[in-house]
Design a protein around this motif. Structure first.
Motif, PDB file in Angstrom:
ATOM      1  N   MET A  32       6.245  -2.298 -13.993  1.00 45.21           N
ATOM      2  CA  MET A  32       4.899  -1.966 -13.551  1.00 45.21           C
ATOM      3  C   MET A  32       4.439  -0.602 -14.049  1.00 45.21           C
ATOM      4  SD  MET A  32       3.404  -4.159 -11.800  1.00 45.21           S
ATOM      5  CE  MET A  32       4.698  -4.927 -10.869  1.00 45.21           C
ATOM      6  N   SER A  33       3.248  -0.564 -14.670  1.00 44.59           N
ATOM      7  CA  SER A  33       2.627   0.731 -14.987  1.00 44.59           C
ATOM      8  C   SER A  33       1.879   1.235 -13.770  1.00 44.59           C
ATOM      9  CB  SER A  33       1.661   0.589 -16.158  1.00 44.59           C
ATOM     10  OG  SER A  33       2.367   0.217 -17.318  1.00 44.59           O
ATOM     11  N   ALA A  34       1.228   0.309 -13.070  1.00 36.35           N
ATOM     12  CA  ALA A  34       0.545   0.643 -11.811  1.00 36.35           C
ATOM     13  C   ALA A  34       0.309  -0.651 -11.049  1.00 36.35           C
ATOM     14  CB  ALA A  34      -0.788   1.327 -12.081  1.00 36.35           C
ATOM     15  N   THR A  35       0.214  -0.534  -9.732  1.00 41.59           N
ATOM     16  CA  THR A  35      -0.157  -1.663  -8.886  1.00 41.59           C
ATOM     17  C   THR A  35      -1.070  -1.111  -7.800  1.00 41.59           C
ATOM     18  OG1 THR A  35       0.680  -3.491  -7.519  1.00 41.59           O
ATOM     19  CG2 THR A  35       1.963  -1.455  -7.502  1.00 41.59           C
ATOM     20  N   CYS A  36      -1.484  -1.952  -6.838  1.00 41.04           N
ATOM     21  CA  CYS A  36      -2.440  -1.455  -5.845  1.00 41.04           C
ATOM     22  C   CYS A  36      -2.425  -2.339  -4.609  1.00 41.04           C
ATOM     23  CB  CYS A  36      -3.839  -1.389  -6.449  1.00 41.04           C
ATOM     24  SG  CYS A  36      -4.377  -2.896  -7.268  1.00 41.04           S
ATOM     25  N   VAL A  37      -3.178  -1.904  -3.602  1.00 43.02           N
ATOM     26  CA  VAL A  37      -3.321  -2.679  -2.371  1.00 43.02           C
ATOM     27  C   VAL A  37      -4.661  -3.413  -2.443  1.00 43.02           C
ATOM     28  CG1 VAL A  37      -3.402  -2.596   0.157  1.00 43.02           C
ATOM     29  CG2 VAL A  37      -2.014  -0.920  -1.110  1.00 43.02           C
ATOM     30  N   CYS A  38      -4.647  -4.713  -2.110  1.00 39.60           N
ATOM     31  CA  CYS A  38      -5.846  -5.553  -2.185  1.00 39.60           C
ATOM     32  C   CYS A  38      -6.464  -5.665  -0.797  1.00 39.60           C
ATOM     33  CB  CYS A  38      -5.459  -6.942  -2.679  1.00 39.60           C
ATOM     34  SG  CYS A  38      -6.863  -8.073  -2.860  1.00 39.60           S
ATOM     35  N   GLY A  39      -7.801  -5.823  -0.747  1.00 39.04           N
ATOM     36  CA  GLY A  39      -8.466  -6.087   0.527  1.00 39.04           C
ATOM     37  C   GLY A  39      -7.856  -7.300   1.217  1.00 39.04           C
ATOM     38  N   SER A  40      -7.429  -8.297   0.422  1.00 46.39           N
ATOM     39  CA  SER A  40      -6.864  -9.505   1.023  1.00 46.39           C
ATOM     40  C   SER A  40      -5.466  -9.241   1.610  1.00 46.39           C
ATOM     41  CB  SER A  40      -6.823 -10.659   0.026  1.00 46.39           C
ATOM     42  OG  SER A  40      -5.903 -10.395  -1.000  1.00 46.39           O
ATOM     43  N   ASP A  41      -4.781  -8.167   1.170  1.00 43.61           N
ATOM     44  CA  ASP A  41      -3.498  -7.794   1.794  1.00 43.61           C
ATOM     45  C   ASP A  41      -3.720  -7.352   3.241  1.00 43.61           C
ATOM     46  OD1 ASP A  41      -2.078  -8.201  -0.591  1.00 43.61           O
ATOM     47  OD2 ASP A  41      -2.250  -6.108  -1.224  1.00 43.61           O
ATOM     48  N   LEU A  42      -4.962  -6.955   3.543  1.00 39.26           N
ATOM     49  CA  LEU A  42      -5.228  -6.454   4.899  1.00 39.26           C
ATOM     50  C   LEU A  42      -5.283  -7.585   5.924  1.00 39.26           C
ATOM     51  CD1 LEU A  42      -7.907  -3.665   4.250  1.00 39.26           C
ATOM     52  CD2 LEU A  42      -5.439  -3.407   4.529  1.00 39.26           C
ATOM     53  N   TRP A  43      -5.539  -8.824   5.489  1.00 35.15           N
ATOM     54  CA  TRP A  43      -5.562  -9.948   6.458  1.00 35.15           C
ATOM     55  C   TRP A  43      -4.189 -10.106   7.114  1.00 35.15           C
ATOM     56  CZ3 TRP A  43     -10.213 -11.556   7.968  1.00 35.15           C
ATOM     57  CH2 TRP A  43     -11.295 -11.549   7.076  1.00 35.15           C
ATOM     58  N   PRO A  44      -3.094 -10.241   6.351  1.00 31.79           N
ATOM     59  CA  PRO A  44      -1.787 -10.289   7.016  1.00 31.79           C
ATOM     60  C   PRO A  44      -1.389  -8.944   7.637  1.00 31.79           C
ATOM     61  CG  PRO A  44      -1.501 -10.351   4.632  1.00 31.79           C
ATOM     62  CD  PRO A  44      -2.978 -10.498   4.898  1.00 31.79           C
ATOM     63  N   TYR A  45      -1.788  -7.840   7.010  1.00 27.95           N
ATOM     64  CA  TYR A  45      -1.453  -6.512   7.537  1.00 27.95           C
ATOM     65  C   TYR A  45      -2.021  -6.329   8.948  1.00 27.95           C
ATOM     66  CZ  TYR A  45      -1.265  -1.376   7.798  1.00 27.95           C
ATOM     67  OH  TYR A  45      -1.022  -0.075   8.183  1.00 27.95           O
ATOM     68  N   ARG A  46      -3.217  -6.883   9.158  1.00 26.47           N
ATOM     69  CA  ARG A  46      -3.847  -6.751  10.478  1.00 26.47           C
ATOM     70  C   ARG A  46      -3.400  -7.847  11.438  1.00 26.47           C
ATOM     71  NH1 ARG A  46      -9.713  -5.414   7.705  1.00 26.47           N
ATOM     72  NH2 ARG A  46      -9.488  -3.148   7.708  1.00 26.47           N
ATOM     73  N   GLY A  47      -2.546  -8.765  10.952  1.00 22.68           N
ATOM     74  CA  GLY A  47      -2.053  -9.833  11.811  1.00 22.68           C
ATOM     75  C   GLY A  47      -3.026 -10.994  11.947  1.00 22.68           C
ATOM     76  N   ILE A  48      -4.105 -11.006  11.126  1.00 20.94           N
ATOM     77  CA  ILE A  48      -5.100 -12.093  11.213  1.00 20.94           C
ATOM     78  C   ILE A  48      -4.566 -13.336  10.493  1.00 20.94           C
ATOM     79  CG2 ILE A  48      -7.465 -12.771  10.612  1.00 20.94           C
ATOM     80  CD1 ILE A  48      -8.132  -9.685  10.868  1.00 20.94           C
ATOM     81  N   SER A  49      -3.925 -13.132   9.336  1.00 16.25           N
ATOM     82  CA  SER A  49      -3.209 -14.230   8.665  1.00 16.25           C
ATOM     83  C   SER A  49      -1.733 -14.079   9.001  1.00 16.25           C
ATOM     84  CB  SER A  49      -3.378 -14.150   7.150  1.00 16.25           C
ATOM     85  OG  SER A  49      -4.739 -14.182   6.808  1.00 16.25           O
ATOM     86  N   PRO A  50      -1.144 -15.055   9.716  1.00 22.15           N
ATOM     87  CA  PRO A  50       0.264 -14.909  10.102  1.00 22.15           C
ATOM     88  C   PRO A  50       1.202 -14.988   8.902  1.00 22.15           C
ATOM     89  CG  PRO A  50      -0.650 -17.038  10.836  1.00 22.15           C
ATOM     90  CD  PRO A  50      -1.753 -16.320  10.143  1.00 22.15           C
ATOM     91  N   ILE A  51       2.336 -14.320   8.988  1.00 22.39           N
ATOM     92  CA  ILE A  51       3.371 -14.432   7.953  1.00 22.39           C
ATOM     93  C   ILE A  51       4.608 -15.078   8.568  1.00 22.39           C
ATOM     94  CG2 ILE A  51       2.628 -12.549   6.429  1.00 22.39           C
ATOM     95  CD1 ILE A  51       4.645 -10.727   7.870  1.00 22.39           C
ATOM     96  N   ALA A  52       5.369 -15.791   7.734  1.00 24.21           N
ATOM     97  CA  ALA A  52       6.526 -16.547   8.245  1.00 24.21           C
ATOM     98  C   ALA A  52       7.712 -15.625   8.520  1.00 24.21           C
ATOM     99  CB  ALA A  52       6.910 -17.620   7.240  1.00 24.21           C
ATOM    100  N   GLY A  53       7.782 -14.520   7.821  1.00 22.13           N
ATOM    101  CA  GLY A  53       8.901 -13.593   7.975  1.00 22.13           C
ATOM    102  C   GLY A  53       8.633 -12.407   7.082  1.00 22.13           C
ATOM    103  N   PRO A  54       9.589 -11.515   6.898  1.00 20.34           N
ATOM    104  CA  PRO A  54       9.377 -10.369   6.005  1.00 20.34           C
ATOM    105  C   PRO A  54       8.895 -10.837   4.621  1.00 20.34           C
ATOM    106  CG  PRO A  54      11.404 -10.092   7.236  1.00 20.34           C
ATOM    107  CD  PRO A  54      10.912 -11.487   7.536  1.00 20.34           C
ATOM    108  N   THR A  55       7.754 -10.287   4.163  1.00 10.92           N
ATOM    109  CA  THR A  55       7.099 -10.792   2.955  1.00 10.92           C
ATOM    110  C   THR A  55       6.905  -9.673   1.938  1.00 10.92           C
ATOM    111  OG1 THR A  55       5.901 -12.356   4.356  1.00 10.92           O
ATOM    112  CG2 THR A  55       5.030 -12.016   2.135  1.00 10.92           C
ATOM    113  N   PRO A  56       7.479  -9.806   0.719  1.00 15.54           N
ATOM    114  CA  PRO A  56       7.185  -8.838  -0.344  1.00 15.54           C
ATOM    115  C   PRO A  56       5.695  -8.891  -0.663  1.00 15.54           C
ATOM    116  CG  PRO A  56       9.077 -10.202  -0.912  1.00 15.54           C
ATOM    117  CD  PRO A  56       8.421 -10.843   0.287  1.00 15.54           C
ATOM    118  N   MET A  57       5.068  -7.741  -0.800  1.00 15.78           N
ATOM    119  CA  MET A  57       3.611  -7.689  -0.921  1.00 15.78           C
ATOM    120  C   MET A  57       3.165  -7.300  -2.332  1.00 15.78           C
ATOM    121  SD  MET A  57       2.439  -8.575   2.038  1.00 15.78           S
ATOM    122  CE  MET A  57       0.731  -8.001   2.079  1.00 15.78           C
TER     123      MET A  57
END
Ligand SMILES: [Zn+2]
Length: 338
Positions: A32-57
């Motif tokens: 990776m030269s660079a990566t970033c945080v997406c607005g859509s990452d905030l759905w699971p981050y806020r607990g609105i989209s459930p995750i099955a277990g620890p999830t690489p982001m």
């Protein structure tokens, strides 16, 4: 290696994970030269989209090819590459039609908030530049991986034409780059909906001619006012809530088009209202791969600088702060450097 893993609401950890390797002969591994945080990452981050277990982001990436599988032909170690959040073969009927995010062999690319990433279907997914670009271009090239490609698709799906009156619902990174896309497509008037001074400022830099601060019916009324009571020719919906999509539909003129790219959460459309609205709706997960060659070329030629949307740059090991800053709307979008 260490990478970002989401454990539950507001619990992102930067921790040891197995480094990715070539699993299928069509894979590549990139550094990776660079990566970033997406607005859509905030759905699971806020607990609105459930995750099955620890999830690489993470699903936005650009970098240098480290290794390729034995069936990879066009992508070579040492090349600088960009790809989309869905891997695609780029050969099936849906890919040929330009809908690589509906590829018959699509695979989600995940775990990009890390120093190394496995990308499936490397030949179809990755676009390589002729030479390794200078470091100052990396933010703008990274933006093409999702957020700029998605803003571009919103404008394309909304059928933005030269001279068009355009409204953009949503002042997140995608909405702001939707403004830039509409500008580059020759829109005559671009109305950005935003209540945040720093985002309004960037919207204006990207080409917005008007800012509307009202939401819901008040926002719709203001757009009608600014378009002589007619409504916008093209509306970009970049949020994904019920309020945003209804606002988009009611702001569009009869015969106009809406490009919707906000991932819908709890959205239901009223059939009668849709019937009488006389609007076109097109959207979905942006087929970023379709646009990548042209958008890469525009960045390399200095015709646009979508990397301006990153107003926070952090070392990758501070990824949790990137999520917090975006969650609290202190940052529009956080760039992470390994
Ligand atoms: Zn395909």
């Amino acid at each position: 290696m260490r990478g970002a893993v989401l454990y539950g609401p507001r619990d992102v950890r930067f921790e040891e994970r197995a480094a990715p390797t070539i699993i299928k002969p069509t894979d590549a591994v990139i550094r990776m030269s660079a990566t970033c945080v997406c607005g859509s990452d905030l759905w699971p981050y806020r607990g609105i989209s459930p995750i099955a277990g620890p999830t690489p982001m993470g699903h936005e990436y650009c970098g240098i090819v480290e290794e390729v599988g034995r069936e990879v032909i066009s992508i070579k170690p040492g090349q600088f590459v960009i790809g989309s959040f869905f891997a695609s073969d780029n050969t099936c009927p849906h890919c040929h039609a330009g809908y690589q995010t509906s590829c018959q062999h699509k695979e989600l690319v995940g775990g990009a908030q890390a120093p190394l990433l496995r990308v499936p279907l490397a030949d179809g997914t990755l676009v390589a530049t002729a030479v390794v670009p200078s470091d100052d271009l990396v933010p703008s090239l990274l933006a093409l991986s999702d957020v700029m490609g998605t803003g571009w698709f919103a404008a394309d799906a909304a059928n933005v034409k030269p001279g068009a009156k355009v409204a953009v619902v949503g002042d997140g990174a995608v909405g702001l780059l939707g403004v830039l896309s509409a500008k580059l497509m020759g829109a005559g008037r671009i109305i950005a909906m935003s209540r945040h001074p720093s985002r309004q400022q960037l919207a204006r830099e990207f080409g917005a001619t008007d800012i509307v601060t009202g939401r819901g019916e008040e926002g719709v009324a203001r757009i009608k006012e600014l378009t002589d009571g007619v409504g916008a020719d093209a509306v970009l919906e970049c949020v994904g809530t019920q309020e945003a999509i209804v606002q988009a539909i009611r702001s569009t003129r009869p015969g106009g088009s809406i490009g919707y790219v906000g991932v819908p959460h709890g959205v239901e459309l009223n059939g009668q209202e849709m019937f009488f609205a006389h609007v076109r709706l097109h959207g979905g997960p942006a087929p970023v791969r379709r646009y990548l060659p042209a958008l890469v070329d525009m960045v390399l030629k200095g015709r646009m600088n979508p990397g301006k949307v990153f107003d926070l740059t952090l070392p990758l090991d501070q990824v949790a702060e990137g999520y917090r800053a975006m969650d609290e709307r202190r940052a529009i979008k956080a760039l992470l450097r390994p």
